[in-house]
Scaffold this motif. Structure first.
Motif, PDB file in Angstrom:
ATOM      1  N   SER A   1     -20.138  12.992   0.304  1.00 42.00           N
ATOM      2  CA  SER A   1     -18.951  12.218  -0.070  1.00 42.00           C
ATOM      3  C   SER A   1     -18.243  12.851  -1.263  1.00 42.00           C
TER       4      SER A   1
ATOM      5  N   ARG B   1     -14.414  14.479  -1.316  1.00 37.85           N
ATOM      6  CA  ARG B   1     -13.415  14.059  -2.296  1.00 37.85           C
ATOM      7  C   ARG B   1     -12.834  15.264  -3.034  1.00 37.85           C
TER       8      ARG B   1
ATOM      9  N   SER C   1      -8.979  16.615  -3.086  1.00 38.17           N
ATOM     10  CA  SER C   1      -8.240  16.871  -4.325  1.00 38.17           C
ATOM     11  C   SER C   1      -7.689  18.283  -4.346  1.00 38.17           C
TER      12      SER C   1
ATOM     13  N   SER D   1      -8.889   7.394  -8.543  1.00 42.37           N
ATOM     14  CA  SER D   1     -10.160   8.121  -8.619  1.00 42.37           C
ATOM     15  C   SER D   1     -11.294   7.197  -9.069  1.00 42.37           C
TER      16      SER D   1
ATOM     17  N   THR E   1     -12.153   5.216  -6.028  1.00 45.52           N
ATOM     18  CA  THR E   1     -12.847   6.089  -5.081  1.00 45.52           C
ATOM     19  C   THR E   1     -14.293   6.283  -5.514  1.00 45.52           C
TER      20      THR E   1
ATOM     21  N   SER F   1     -17.622   5.253  -3.493  1.00 44.19           N
ATOM     22  CA  SER F   1     -18.699   6.218  -3.254  1.00 44.19           C
ATOM     23  C   SER F   1     -20.039   5.662  -3.719  1.00 44.19           C
TER      24      SER F   1
END
Length: 145
Positions: free
Chosen positions: A71, A75, A79, A112, A115, A119
């Motif tokens: 994960s 990510r 990005s 973020s 996120t 996660s």
């Protein structure tokens, strides 16, 4: 006046060059990190294949770590992809005003953070699912006896 504009333009280009070099250094570090992860992944795959031939089962913690790492990698890939596709990343006079840029940066930061929270929750869910599977396996063993 023209000379001052040229000097300002040269300074801007120098700043952009410095930022690009810094970016290249970051990308090189990331490339080395990815290469190391690939080597570790291959080694783990070989271990898992060897264990499966011997009839061993996989450990839950290793599987959860793998899920968490996957994960994180996804990510970072996202990005990097957004950085590569965004026009005018360096910012110039045609960019949005400062308050808009601050608001955009604030939204990105909140995104973020959210996120990361997702996660973390996914990692917890994976751990719980692995624990549930282990408990179900134990229950099956107890019922078989």
């Amino acid at each position: 006046m023209f000379l001052l504009l040229q000097i300002k333009r040269l300074k801007d280009l120098e700043k952009e060059k410095d930022a690009l070099w810094s970016g290249l250094e970051v990308l090189e570090t990331a490339r080395l990190w990815y290469r190391q992860r690939l080597q570790e992944n291959r080694a783990r795959q070989d271990d898992v294949e060897a264990q499966s031939r011997l009839g061993s089962c996989q450990e839950g913690a290793a599987e959860a770590r793998s899920c968490f790492l996957r994960s994180r990698i996804l990510r970072v890939n996202g990005s990097l992809g957004s950085v590569m596709t965004e026009p005018n990343v360096m910012g110039c006079s045609s960019d949005p005003s400062l308050p808009e840029a601050v608001a955009d940066a604030d939204l990105r930061w909140h995104n973020s953070v959210l996120t990361q929270a997702v996660s973390d929750k996914n990692r917890q869910i994976s751990m719980l699912e692995l624990e549930k599977d282990a408990l179900l396996g134990q229950l099956d063993e107890l019922q078989a006896h």
